[in-house]
Design a protein around this motif. Structure first.
Motif, PDB file in Angstrom:
ATOM      1  N   ARG A 176      41.065  36.748  34.181  1.00 21.41           N
ATOM      2  CA  ARG A 176      42.485  36.729  34.554  1.00 21.41           C
ATOM      3  C   ARG A 176      42.768  37.802  35.604  1.00 21.41           C
ATOM      4  O   ARG A 176      43.519  37.575  36.569  1.00 21.41           O
ATOM      5  CB  ARG A 176      43.332  36.945  33.303  1.00 21.41           C
ATOM      6  N   SER A 177      42.156  38.962  35.443  1.00 22.92           N
ATOM      7  CA  SER A 177      42.339  40.045  36.405  1.00 22.92           C
ATOM      8  C   SER A 177      41.834  39.647  37.788  1.00 22.92           C
ATOM      9  O   SER A 177      42.508  39.864  38.804  1.00 22.92           O
ATOM     10  CB  SER A 177      41.591  41.300  35.917  1.00 22.92           C
ATOM     11  N   HIS A 178      40.636  39.034  37.822  1.00 17.33           N
ATOM     12  CA  HIS A 178      40.087  38.607  39.116  1.00 17.33           C
ATOM     13  C   HIS A 178      40.940  37.514  39.746  1.00 17.33           C
ATOM     14  O   HIS A 178      41.182  37.521  40.965  1.00 17.33           O
ATOM     15  CB  HIS A 178      38.650  38.103  38.931  1.00 17.33           C
ATOM     16  N   VAL A 179      41.392  36.557  38.952  1.00 22.01           N
ATOM     17  CA  VAL A 179      42.186  35.452  39.493  1.00 22.01           C
ATOM     18  C   VAL A 179      43.496  35.972  40.078  1.00 22.01           C
ATOM     19  O   VAL A 179      43.914  35.571  41.177  1.00 22.01           O
ATOM     20  CB  VAL A 179      42.449  34.384  38.413  1.00 22.01           C
ATOM     21  N   LEU A 180      44.176  36.876  39.360  1.00 21.10           N
ATOM     22  CA  LEU A 180      45.404  37.454  39.877  1.00 21.10           C
ATOM     23  C   LEU A 180      45.179  38.133  41.221  1.00 21.10           C
ATOM     24  O   LEU A 180      46.027  38.068  42.123  1.00 21.10           O
ATOM     25  CB  LEU A 180      45.968  38.457  38.863  1.00 21.10           C
ATOM     26  N   ASP A 181      44.037  38.775  41.355  1.00 22.53           N
ATOM     27  CA  ASP A 181      43.676  39.465  42.598  1.00 22.53           C
ATOM     28  C   ASP A 181      43.315  38.464  43.697  1.00 22.53           C
ATOM     29  O   ASP A 181      43.779  38.555  44.839  1.00 22.53           O
ATOM     30  CB  ASP A 181      42.496  40.394  42.301  1.00 22.53           C
ATOM     31  N   LEU A 182      42.500  37.466  43.352  1.00 16.46           N
ATOM     32  CA  LEU A 182      42.012  36.507  44.343  1.00 16.46           C
ATOM     33  C   LEU A 182      43.121  35.600  44.872  1.00 16.46           C
ATOM     34  O   LEU A 182      43.001  35.047  45.973  1.00 16.46           O
ATOM     35  CB  LEU A 182      40.891  35.661  43.736  1.00 16.46           C
ATOM     36  N   GLU A 183      44.197  35.450  44.113  1.00 15.09           N
ATOM     37  CA  GLU A 183      45.325  34.657  44.616  1.00 15.09           C
ATOM     38  C   GLU A 183      45.881  35.259  45.907  1.00 15.09           C
ATOM     39  O   GLU A 183      46.325  34.535  46.806  1.00 15.09           O
ATOM     40  CB  GLU A 183      46.412  34.565  43.547  1.00 15.09           C
ATOM     41  N   GLN A 184      45.822  36.581  46.013  1.00 15.20           N
ATOM     42  CA  GLN A 184      46.294  37.212  47.245  1.00 15.20           C
ATOM     43  C   GLN A 184      45.275  37.098  48.381  1.00 15.20           C
ATOM     44  O   GLN A 184      45.622  37.212  49.552  1.00 15.20           O
ATOM     45  CB  GLN A 184      46.641  38.681  46.993  1.00 15.20           C
ATOM     46  N   VAL A 185      44.014  36.852  48.034  1.00 19.15           N
ATOM     47  CA  VAL A 185      43.026  36.537  49.071  1.00 19.15           C
ATOM     48  C   VAL A 185      43.409  35.218  49.739  1.00 19.15           C
ATOM     49  O   VAL A 185      43.333  35.076  50.966  1.00 19.15           O
ATOM     50  CB  VAL A 185      41.610  36.449  48.462  1.00 19.15           C
ATOM     51  N   LEU A 186      43.841  34.254  48.940  1.00 23.60           N
ATOM     52  CA  LEU A 186      44.283  32.982  49.504  1.00 23.60           C
ATOM     53  C   LEU A 186      45.498  33.179  50.395  1.00 23.60           C
ATOM     54  O   LEU A 186      45.652  32.504  51.417  1.00 23.60           O
ATOM     55  CB  LEU A 186      44.600  31.995  48.381  1.00 23.60           C
ATOM     56  N   GLU A 187      46.372  34.099  50.034  1.00 23.78           N
ATOM     57  CA  GLU A 187      47.558  34.366  50.851  1.00 23.78           C
ATOM     58  C   GLU A 187      47.183  34.981  52.198  1.00 23.78           C
ATOM     59  O   GLU A 187      47.972  34.942  53.144  1.00 23.78           O
ATOM     60  CB  GLU A 187      48.512  35.312  50.102  1.00 23.78           C
ATOM     61  N   GLN A 188      45.985  35.546  52.290  1.00 27.82           N
ATOM     62  CA  GLN A 188      45.556  36.182  53.531  1.00 27.82           C
ATOM     63  C   GLN A 188      44.622  35.293  54.351  1.00 27.82           C
ATOM     64  O   GLN A 188      43.883  35.786  55.211  1.00 27.82           O
ATOM     65  CB  GLN A 188      44.856  37.514  53.230  1.00 27.82           C
ATOM     66  N   GLY A 189      44.630  34.012  54.071  1.00 28.64           N
ATOM     67  CA  GLY A 189      43.856  33.098  54.909  1.00 28.64           C
ATOM     68  C   GLY A 189      42.683  32.447  54.225  1.00 28.64           C
ATOM     69  O   GLY A 189      41.965  31.656  54.847  1.00 28.64           O
ATOM     70  N   GLY A 190      42.448  32.765  52.954  1.00 26.20           N
ATOM     71  CA  GLY A 190      41.388  32.088  52.227  1.00 26.20           C
ATOM     72  C   GLY A 190      41.714  30.616  52.054  1.00 26.20           C
ATOM     73  O   GLY A 190      42.858  30.183  52.222  1.00 26.20           O
ATOM     74  N   ARG A 191      40.701  29.848  51.711  1.00 26.96           N
ATOM     75  CA  ARG A 191      40.885  28.403  51.558  1.00 26.96           C
ATOM     76  C   ARG A 191      40.427  27.962  50.179  1.00 26.96           C
ATOM     77  O   ARG A 191      39.622  28.620  49.542  1.00 26.96           O
ATOM     78  CB  ARG A 191      40.110  27.650  52.639  1.00 26.96           C
ATOM     79  N   GLY A 192      40.936  26.819  49.745  1.00 26.33           N
ATOM     80  CA  GLY A 192      40.577  26.287  48.442  1.00 26.33           C
ATOM     81  C   GLY A 192      41.534  26.770  47.375  1.00 26.33           C
ATOM     82  O   GLY A 192      42.657  27.202  47.650  1.00 26.33           O
ATOM     83  N   THR A 193      41.077  26.717  46.124  1.00 23.15           N
ATOM     84  CA  THR A 193      41.888  27.155  44.997  1.00 23.15           C
ATOM     85  C   THR A 193      41.022  27.971  44.052  1.00 23.15           C
ATOM     86  O   THR A 193      39.789  27.869  44.061  1.00 23.15           O
ATOM     87  CB  THR A 193      42.467  25.951  44.223  1.00 23.15           C
TER      88      THR A 193
END
Length: 308
Positions: free
Chosen positions: A45-62
């Motif tokens: 859960r900690s990693h997912v909460l963090d990685l969601e902001q990676v997507l906001e910075q141009g990451g792709r996928g889900t």
């Protein structure tokens, strides 16, 4: 493999390597449905909460947290789960414990599961052999991640030559560990074949052969998180999209290189079904003998495991 977004389930997603795989998949330019599974849900859960902001910075996928039910739905199942790291001098100390972990994961896969299983958990060669024997999956769909040996070989050669390791191409096959076989006749610098003398080879052998012991002696509690995370992500992409270039991966051999019934790292081409082709490169007598020693070592390790 479905034509839609590839579902990649990472078992061990709460750990450093698993999280690094997820990060690299999201920023690597592909379009993956990344599902992270771990016995420590708070870590995922900690990693997912963090990685969601990676997507906001141009990451792709889900990316999302998952559970055991997602494992059987994976197009590519990446297993990084393992025992806690300790100071030791061989990955084989983890074999019995990690065999139990990997076996528990594999038991969640139904008969006829059509996906590709990518093992990162060590020791990867005996674990791949064990999985293949117990599941009878098509051997092309059970792979072990082993490119780090070749990467360290390239780094060692670059250090000896005083050049950027990225300019070096070199290959290690065989066992992911002390019995790796370095293919000295295939070393290239900037795409041109080169020959290292005996003294240079000894220096490289010392660097590569002692890398693991030096690293775990730091007692940092972490493995090669960044190297493996990027390497596994690239391997997943190669499987999802196909890649004709040779890639070292541990796969069950059935006569290739004169070896049968054991998983070892060999050069392969990757495709949506897993291994598209096992390349049988010409080996010197010394290299062939080293590969056979590696096969015997892995076979004996698997035979010593208690029956379950």
């Amino acid at each position: 493999m479905p034509s839609s977004t590839t579902k990649v389930v990472i078992v061990g997603g709460g750990g450093g390597v698993g999280a690094s795989v997820a990060f690299n998949l999201l920023v690597g330019g592909g379009e993956f449905e990344v599902v992270m599974v771990d016995r420590r849900p708070e870590m995922v859960r900690s990693h997912v909460l963090d990685l969601e902001q990676v997507l906001e910075q141009g990451g792709r996928g889900t990316v999302r947290e998952g559970g055991d039910g997602d494992i059987a739905q994976a197009d590519i199942l990446v297993v990084t789960a393992s025992l806690p790291l300790t100071v030791n001098d061989s990955r084989m100390v983890y074999l019995e414990g990690n065999a139990q972990i990997v076996s528990a994961v594999v038991e969640l896969l139904p008969e006829g599961w059509p996906g590709v299983l990518l093992l990162v958990t060590n020791p990867v060669d005996p674990l791949g052999t064990l999985v293949q024997r117990r599941t009878r999956f098509d051997r092309r769909r059970v792979l072990g991640y082993t490119i780090n040996d070749s990467l360290r070989l390239r780094t060692g050669i670059g250090r000896v030559l005083g050049v950027d390791a990225g300019r070096v191409t070199a290959w290690s096959i065989g066992e992911h560990g002390p019995l790796a076989v370095h293919l000295w006749d295939r070393v290239e610098l900037d795409g041109a074949a080169i020959t290292l003398d005996e003294a240079q080879r000894e220096q490289v052998e010392d660097f590569v052969g002692n890398w693991y012991v030096r690293h775990v002696a730091l007692d940092s509690g972490r493995s090669s998180t960044w190297t493996s995370g990027l390497g596994v992500a690239r391997m997943v992409s190669a499987i999802a999209n196909g890649d004709d270039r040779p890639w070292p991966a541990s796969v069950l051999l059935e006569g290739e290189y004169g070896i049968s019934g054991v998983s070892l790292s060999v050069p392969v081409s990757l495709a949506p079904g897993g291994v598209a082709e096992i390349h049988q490169w010409e080996l010197s007598a010394r290299e062939a003998s080293g590969l056979q020693r590696a096969a015997d070592y892995v076979r004996d390790a698997v035979a010593a495991l208690p029956e379950r």
